[in-house]
Scaffold this motif. Structure first.
Motif: not given
Length: 458
Positions: A277-301
């Motif tokens: 959400d542009s109004q609440n970006r890079f919150e802790e949960q966003d960072l956790r999800i991004a880290d999960l995607v990286e650990r699963e080895g998926r390409a991220l956008v």
């Protein structure tokens, strides 16, 4: 085009259970709580030699105009309109209810072939309800138990009578892509993020129709729904997912099932779009999800949604990229796109970024170039001495892509510091232009040719 059958009926009669039984896997969420299914979900079903497309729908229920229930019913109405035939399901244990009678009239008005199914008919408790179903005027009810797989032979006979022509047994059963179809096979894309980030609205905008249920209420999406999208001459299989909240806030069983379904979608995807959400970006949960995607080895956008609500002062995109580099160093250079699911702004850029991320995720480094890079990297920054002993890095190879994975042979794998591995990963990204995608370096100890002599001396 495949013969299409829609499953319809009031809530909690077992539509999703039958859907899972016919597609051969647990795609739809199932729970004792009524109204679990909200969006319509399609699947490739098989029963014996019959092959058809099946649509699971929300339970037919009354709702006020503009309410979530009314929009769910509109999704079901669209499924009925698109189907070639209907499977109307009643609960044999509960018997025929006034709701069943009302929606039996709806099924008749659709003017399409109807198979009446009396589900949950196992044992003696379902006999009376099955007999009552004759009064609906939709033909002979087919008694089955979707949960236990009983009565499927009778269901086969009823469905076979509806099929326009026999299925050729020589046809491909699963539609799996051939090995050479990689360039044309749809890219599997999961749209993930916190609740109410606008995932369903974004996908509807990509499709150009209200295919997915949307609401200002957070948590509208429960199942991971797959839809086919074509953009810029490329096919995509896009998965809408339930919003991911912090684990400590998840209490209801149904939300736990939805989260598990989202995690399966991430593991099945090739590219994951993290919607913020542009109004609440890079919150802790966003960072956790991004880290999960990286650990699963998926390409991220990363896609920053609701960009139409941002006051444009200039330099906002540059600020977003700086934030991404600071908060997500593990996916340095990750593609970042500002979008609006309401207006459609930035969607072409988003799908182009998805294709580019997919290409990087599949990338292989040429062996000769990899050897040159490796020699230069260890000469520019030699591995440190650990416990007074020098680490020796012998050679590196890339056994696979998806994501790019490298095996580094060395003298003491357990002694290589994490900081030095990060240096090698970042150097690899820069040298071979692999921004954002997970890069794996696996350390292996090279066999010591003198080990057998050492054992003899002992």
């Amino acid at each position: 085009m495949a013969f299409t059958i829609a499953l319809i009926g009031r809530p909690n009669v077992g539509k999703s259970t039958l859907f899972n039984r016919l597609v051969g896997q647990k795609l739809a969420l199932v729970d004792d709580q009524p109204g679990v299914t909200r969006d319509r979900r399609e699947g490739d079903a098989r029963l014996g030699d019959l092959r058809f497309t099946i649509i699971d729908t929300a339970g037919l229920d009354e709702g006020a105009k503009g309410s979530l229930t009314q929009r769910m019913r509109a999704q079901t109405a669209k499924a009925i309109a698109d189907a070639d035939a209907l499977m109307f399901i009643v609960d044999a244990r509960a018997g025929v209810t006034p709701q069943d009678k009302m929606f039996a009239d709806l099924a008749r008005k659709a003017d399409k072939p109807v198979v009446l199914i009396a589900n949950k008919s196992e044992g003696k408790h379902g006999e009376a309800g099955t007999a009552e179903a004759f009064a609906l005027g939709l033909g002979d009810p087919v008694p089955i138990s979707a949960e236990h797989g009983e009565g499927l032979s009778d269901l086969y006979d009823a469905l076979a009578a509806l099929m326009p022509e026999p299925v050729d047994e020589g046809d491909e059963a699963d539609g799996a892509p051939e090995a050479g179809d990689e360039a044309t096979r749809p890219i599997r894309v999961a749209i993930v993020g916190r609740p109410n980030a606008g995932k369903s609205t974004l996908i509807n905008q990509l499709l150009g129709e209200e295919r997915l249920l949307t609401s200002p209420e957070a948590g509208t999406t429960r199942d991971s729904i797959a839809v086919d999208v074509q953009r810029q001459g490329r096919d995509f299989r896009v998965f809408d997912t339930a919003g991911l909240r912090r684990r400590s806030r998840i209490e209801e069983k149904l939300e736990k099932l939805s989260v598990a379904d989202t995690l399966r979608a991430i593991r099945f995807a090739e590219v994951v779009v993290l919607l913020m959400d542009s109004q609440n970006r890079f919150e802790e949960q966003d960072l956790r999800i991004a880290d999960l995607v990286e650990r699963e080895g998926r390409a991220l956008v990363i896609a920053v949604n609701k960009w139409d609500l941002v006051e444009r002062k200039g330099g906002e995109i540059a600020t977003l990229r700086e934030d991404a580099e600071r908060f997500l160093p593990q996916v340095r250079g990750v593609p970042l796109v500002a979008v609006s699911g309401i207006s459609g702004e930035g969607l072409d850029r988003l799908m182009k970024a998805v294709q580019e991320a997919y290409a990087v995720w599949n990338k292989r480094a040429p062996t000769s170039a990899l050897n040159r890079w490796f020699e230069h990297a260890i000469n520019a920054n030699p591995p440190p001495a650990v416990s007074g002993r020098r680490l020796k890095l012998n050679y590196i190879t890339q056994p696979k892509a998806r994501p790019p994975s490298f095996v580094l042979f060395c003298s003491r794998a357990d002694a290589v510091p994490d900081s030095y591995k990060r240096y090698l990963v970042n150097s690899l990204r820069e040298a071979f232009d692999m921004p954002g995608t997970p890069v794996r370096i696996i350390l292996r100890e090279k066999a010591n040719p003198f080990e057998h002599k050492r054992k003899k001396m002992r």
